[in-house]
Design an enzyme around this catalytic site. Structure first.
Site, PDB file in Angstrom:
ATOM      1  N   GLU A  90       0.727  -1.134   0.155  1.00  0.00           N
ATOM      2  CA  GLU A  90       0.051   0.013   0.063  1.00  0.00           C
ATOM      3  C   GLU A  90       0.655   1.222  -0.148  1.00  0.00           C
ATOM      4  OE1 GLU A  90      -3.987  -1.471   1.975  1.00  0.00           O
ATOM      5  OE2 GLU A  90      -2.493  -1.243   3.424  1.00  0.00           O
ATOM      6  N   CYS A 103       3.447   8.398   1.631  1.00  0.00           N
ATOM      7  CA  CYS A 103       3.855   7.105   2.488  1.00  0.00           C
ATOM      8  C   CYS A 103       4.101   5.925   1.499  1.00  0.00           C
ATOM      9  CB  CYS A 103       2.878   6.869   3.540  1.00  0.00           C
ATOM     10  SG  CYS A 103       3.455   5.650   4.677  1.00  0.00           S
ATOM     11  N   CYS A 110       6.569  -7.825   6.699  1.00  0.00           N
ATOM     12  CA  CYS A 110       7.915  -7.571   7.515  1.00  0.00           C
ATOM     13  C   CYS A 110       8.237  -8.413   8.459  1.00  0.00           C
ATOM     14  CB  CYS A 110       7.806  -6.109   8.275  1.00  0.00           C
ATOM     15  SG  CYS A 110       8.965  -5.678   9.059  1.00  0.00           S
ATOM     16  N   CYS A 114       6.963  -6.318  15.146  1.00  0.00           N
ATOM     17  CA  CYS A 114       6.591  -5.578  16.473  1.00  0.00           C
ATOM     18  C   CYS A 114       5.269  -5.709  16.689  1.00  0.00           C
ATOM     19  CB  CYS A 114       6.696  -4.139  16.016  1.00  0.00           C
ATOM     20  SG  CYS A 114       8.548  -3.505  15.301  1.00  0.00           S
ATOM     21  N   CYS A 117       2.050  -3.792  15.480  1.00  0.00           N
ATOM     22  CA  CYS A 117       1.857  -3.629  13.843  1.00  0.00           C
ATOM     23  C   CYS A 117       1.274  -4.606  13.268  1.00  0.00           C
ATOM     24  CB  CYS A 117       3.312  -3.139  13.630  1.00  0.00           C
ATOM     25  SG  CYS A 117       3.620  -2.981  11.812  1.00  0.00           S
ATOM     26  N   GLY A 170       6.947  -2.510   5.884  1.00  0.00           N
ATOM     27  CA  GLY A 170       8.058  -3.103   5.955  1.00  0.00           C
ATOM     28  C   GLY A 170       9.009  -2.244   6.439  1.00  0.00           C
ATOM     29  N   GLU A 171      10.239  -2.838   6.646  1.00  0.00           N
ATOM     30  CA  GLU A 171      11.363  -2.123   7.288  1.00  0.00           C
ATOM     31  C   GLU A 171      12.471  -1.493   6.243  1.00  0.00           C
ATOM     32  OE1 GLU A 171      12.869  -0.822  10.404  1.00  0.00           O
ATOM     33  OE2 GLU A 171      14.252  -0.362   8.988  1.00  0.00           O
ATOM     34  N   SER A 202      11.923   5.811   7.965  1.00  0.00           N
ATOM     35  CA  SER A 202      11.830   5.443   9.426  1.00  0.00           C
ATOM     36  C   SER A 202      12.173   3.993   9.607  1.00  0.00           C
ATOM     37  CB  SER A 202      10.230   5.619   9.628  1.00  0.00           C
ATOM     38  OG  SER A 202       9.588   4.850  10.760  1.00  0.00           O
ATOM     39  N   SER A 224      11.891   4.575  15.386  1.00  0.00           N
ATOM     40  CA  SER A 224      10.664   4.069  16.276  1.00  0.00           C
ATOM     41  C   SER A 224      11.043   3.668  17.417  1.00  0.00           C
ATOM     42  CB  SER A 224       9.886   2.851  15.478  1.00  0.00           C
ATOM     43  OG  SER A 224       9.283   3.154  14.305  1.00  0.00           O
ATOM     44  N   LEU A 225      10.820   4.407  18.566  1.00  0.00           N
ATOM     45  CA  LEU A 225      11.584   4.293  19.774  1.00  0.00           C
ATOM     46  C   LEU A 225      10.675   3.372  20.713  1.00  0.00           C
ATOM     47  CD1 LEU A 225      14.170   4.996  20.838  1.00  0.00           C
ATOM     48  CD2 LEU A 225      13.566   6.950  21.919  1.00  0.00           C
ATOM     49  N   HIS A 226       9.394   4.012  20.898  1.00  0.00           N
ATOM     50  CA  HIS A 226       8.056   3.541  21.405  1.00  0.00           C
ATOM     51  C   HIS A 226       8.303   2.722  23.025  1.00  0.00           C
ATOM     52  CE1 HIS A 226       7.025   3.491  17.439  1.00  0.00           C
ATOM     53  NE2 HIS A 226       7.310   2.405  17.317  1.00  0.00           N
ATOM     54  N   ASN A 301      -3.038   2.942  16.385  1.00  0.00           N
ATOM     55  CA  ASN A 301      -4.166   2.660  15.323  1.00  0.00           C
ATOM     56  C   ASN A 301      -4.816   1.355  15.417  1.00  0.00           C
ATOM     57  OD1 ASN A 301      -4.665   5.337  14.189  1.00  0.00           O
ATOM     58  ND2 ASN A 301      -2.500   4.740  13.125  1.00  0.00           N
ATOM     59  N   CYS A 344      -0.993   4.783   9.992  1.00  0.00           N
ATOM     60  CA  CYS A 344       0.349   3.978  10.407  1.00  0.00           C
ATOM     61  C   CYS A 344      -0.018   2.912  10.938  1.00  0.00           C
ATOM     62  CB  CYS A 344       1.029   4.723  11.438  1.00  0.00           C
ATOM     63  SG  CYS A 344       1.821   6.346  11.049  1.00  0.00           S
TER      64      CYS A 344
HETATM   65  N1  SAH Z   1       9.293  -0.443   9.779  1.00  0.00           N
HETATM   66  C1  SAH Z   1       9.601   0.932   9.988  1.00  0.00           C
HETATM   67  C2  SAH Z   1       8.538   1.857   9.181  1.00  0.00           C
HETATM   68  C3  SAH Z   1       7.447   1.649   8.892  1.00  0.00           C
HETATM   69  S1  SAH Z   1       6.132   1.766  10.328  1.00  0.00           S
HETATM   70  C4  SAH Z   1       9.448   1.438  11.422  1.00  0.00           C
HETATM   71  O1  SAH Z   1       9.018   0.539  12.253  1.00  0.00           O
HETATM   72  O2  SAH Z   1       9.848   2.254  11.718  1.00  0.00           O
HETATM   73  C5  SAH Z   1       6.261   3.657  10.319  1.00  0.00           C
HETATM   74  C6  SAH Z   1       5.387   3.814  11.988  1.00  0.00           C
HETATM   75  O3  SAH Z   1       4.207   3.355  12.434  1.00  0.00           O
HETATM   76  C7  SAH Z   1       6.428   3.239  12.853  1.00  0.00           C
HETATM   77  O4  SAH Z   1       6.998   4.189  13.857  1.00  0.00           O
HETATM   78  C8  SAH Z   1       5.733   2.135  13.477  1.00  0.00           C
HETATM   79  O5  SAH Z   1       6.112   1.906  14.962  1.00  0.00           O
HETATM   80  C9  SAH Z   1       4.318   2.873  13.628  1.00  0.00           C
HETATM   81  N2  SAH Z   1       3.470   1.690  13.795  1.00  0.00           N
HETATM   82  C10 SAH Z   1       3.210   0.505  13.493  1.00  0.00           C
HETATM   83  N3  SAH Z   1       2.127   0.120  13.903  1.00  0.00           N
HETATM   84  C11 SAH Z   1       1.421   0.895  14.409  1.00  0.00           C
HETATM   85  C12 SAH Z   1      -0.037   1.033  14.823  1.00  0.00           C
HETATM   86  N4  SAH Z   1      -0.709   0.056  14.788  1.00  0.00           N
HETATM   87  N5  SAH Z   1      -0.492   2.319  15.416  1.00  0.00           N
HETATM   88  C13 SAH Z   1       0.438   3.298  15.271  1.00  0.00           C
HETATM   89  N6  SAH Z   1       1.568   3.242  14.734  1.00  0.00           N
HETATM   90  C14 SAH Z   1       2.149   2.099  14.267  1.00  0.00           C
HETATM   91 FE1  SF4 Z   2       8.172  -4.055  10.738  1.00  0.00          FE
HETATM   92 FE2  SF4 Z   2       7.981  -1.534  11.345  1.00  0.00          FE
HETATM   93 FE3  SF4 Z   2       5.831  -2.832  11.665  1.00  0.00          FE
HETATM   94 FE4  SF4 Z   2       7.943  -3.079  13.150  1.00  0.00          FE
HETATM   95  S1  SF4 Z   2       6.401  -1.469  13.014  1.00  0.00           S
HETATM   96  S2  SF4 Z   2       6.746  -4.860  12.185  1.00  0.00           S
HETATM   97  S3  SF4 Z   2       9.765  -2.696  11.920  1.00  0.00           S
HETATM   98  S4  SF4 Z   2       6.751  -2.450   9.473  1.00  0.00           S
END
Ligand code: SAH
Ligand code: SF4
Length: 368
Positions: A90, A103, A110, A114, A117, A170-171, A202, A224-226, A301, A344
């Site tokens: 997408e 985006c 991926c 995480c 995600c 994806g990463e 990212s 992506s720290l989190h 989300n 996201c």
């Molecule tokens: N793989 C990369 C880039 C894609 S994700 C990464 O992880 O950084 C882009 C952003 O969306 C990242 O910060 C990711 O952690 C965040 N993200 C993933 N799932 C999410 C969700 N369900 N709600 C909000 N943000 C999310």
């Molecule tokens: Fe992959 Fe980024 Fe999703 Fe983590 S947040 S599973 S690195 S796409």
């Protein structure tokens, strides 16, 4: 057949050299494809006829096919693109007054899994090719122009898309070579001519690749720290077990020394009562003290079968205030394209259910 979308300027030069053509043809070709957005070799009218004929014999310009094209009430537009083998990816267009952001996805699925995600939940299918990555930008610009959208910069002859964020599926650093080649096309003055500040990558924190990116193509970096500590981050972002926070923050520092922006953007997904407490905000402040940075707080989300909930507005604002009082810029990301599941972490595409051998669509639930 070769797909000319797979070639950055250096690769095109090599192709032309191999065929005994002048290297400057590479610039011309790049301009036709990426500035004028043509989809046929035949349309490249300033290439000498014999060159065009030879090229047309085995070269095409082909972006992934559109499976679905949906526009949200707020103007966000999402394309579901077929990349073969029951995989879809997408790309999401986010219009704003002063910019048009796209985006972009870098992988089908991926591998990093995480916890919060939806892309991660699909597992990894494969890396996208250069053509599939840059094809998203090529396609979005063409389609938006054809839809007749207007913006001051379009009237000045610029493309509709002014900013790219590698934040789709994806990463990106796990598909390093193809992502870098695609970003080189984004930055190339003969192609999209975007400044390095307008292209943001990212990453979940692949430390060695952050260093390689700094040397190869130092675009704006978002990390992506989190979580403010390793114990929690290990559970949310599993790659942390390999590259813990001290190594990640050291890599961020090394990056900003060379990057066009003198800061890193830390993304922080707000998960209700998981990582959103005031003491966690204070721990975060202490953690990143030495790194020039900004924060982008992303309300979680939701998607089906997730154990997480979105933090309340009150908790997000309280968290933000602690960061701001400590002197950091901290923004709360506006959720766009909610009604078309374009936010996201909701990008799921279409995946093959390997056990049942049929196509299933993972339907993200409506956001709270
Ligand atoms: N793989 C990369 C880039 C894609 S994700 C990464 O992880 O950084 C882009 C952003 O969306 C990242 O910060 C990711 O952690 C965040 N993200 C993933 N799932 C999410 C969700 N369900 N709600 C909000 N943000 C999310
Ligand atoms: Fe992959 Fe980024 Fe999703 Fe983590 S947040 S599973 S690195 S796409």
């Amino acid at each position: 057949m070769i797909n000319l979308l797979d070639f950055d300027q250096a690769a095109l030069r090599a192709l032309f050299a191999e065929r005994g053509e002048k290297p400057f043809r590479a610039k011309q070709t790049l301009r036709w494809i990426h500035r004028h957005l043509v989809d046929r070799v035949d349309a490249m009218t300033d290439l000498a006829r014999p060159t065009r004929d030879v090229l047309a014999r085995d070269a095409e310009i082909r972006a992934p096919a559109v499976v679905r094209d949906s526009t949200a009430k707020d103007g966000a537009r999402k394309w579901l693109l077929d990349v073969g083998g029951a995989n879809a990816i997408e790309a999401v267009y986010i219009p704003e007054d002063d910019r048009g952001t796209l985006c972009i996805s870098s992988q089908a699925g991926c591998a990093l899994d995480c916890a919060f995600c939806s892309t991660g939940k699909q597992g990894f299918n494969r890396n996208l090719t250069v053509a599939e990555i840059i094809g998203q930008l090529w396609h979005a610009n063409r389609t938006l122009l054809a839809s007749g959208i207007s913006a001051p910069w379009i009237e000045r002859g610029r493309h509709p898309i002014t900013n790219v964020v590698m934040m789709g599926m994806g990463e990106p650093l796990a598909n390093f070579d193809n992502v870098v080649a695609a970003m080189r096309i984004m930055l190339d003055d003969e192609a999209y001519g975007l400044s390095r500040r307008r292209v943001t990558l990212s990453t979940s924190g692949l430390v060695p690749a952050i260093d390689r990116l700094r040397d190869a193509c130092p675009v704006a970096l978002a990390v992506s720290l989190h979580a403010p500590n390793d114990a929690l981050r290990d559970t949310l972002v599993p790659i942390n077990r390999k590259y813990p926070l001290n190594e990640l923050l050291a890599a961020c520092l090394r990056y900003v020394e060379a990057a066009p922006r003198d800061f890193v953007t830390f993304e922080y997904v707000m998960l209700d009562h998981v990582n959103d407490a005031p003491e966690q905000a204070r721990a975060l402040v202490a953690l990143v003290r030495d790194v020039p940075c900004k924060f982008n707080l992303i309300p979680f989300n939701p998607f089906p079968n997730t154990e997480f909930r979105t933090s309340s507005r009150t908790r997000i604002v309280a968290f933000q205030k602690i960061l701001q009082d400590a002197g950091f810029v901290a923004t709360i990301r506006k959720t766009r394209g909610e009604d078309i599941d374009a936010a996201c972490g909701q990008l799921a595409g279409q995946v093959q259910d390997k056990t049942r051998r049929r196509i299933v669509k993972i339907e993200p639930a409506a956001a709270h």
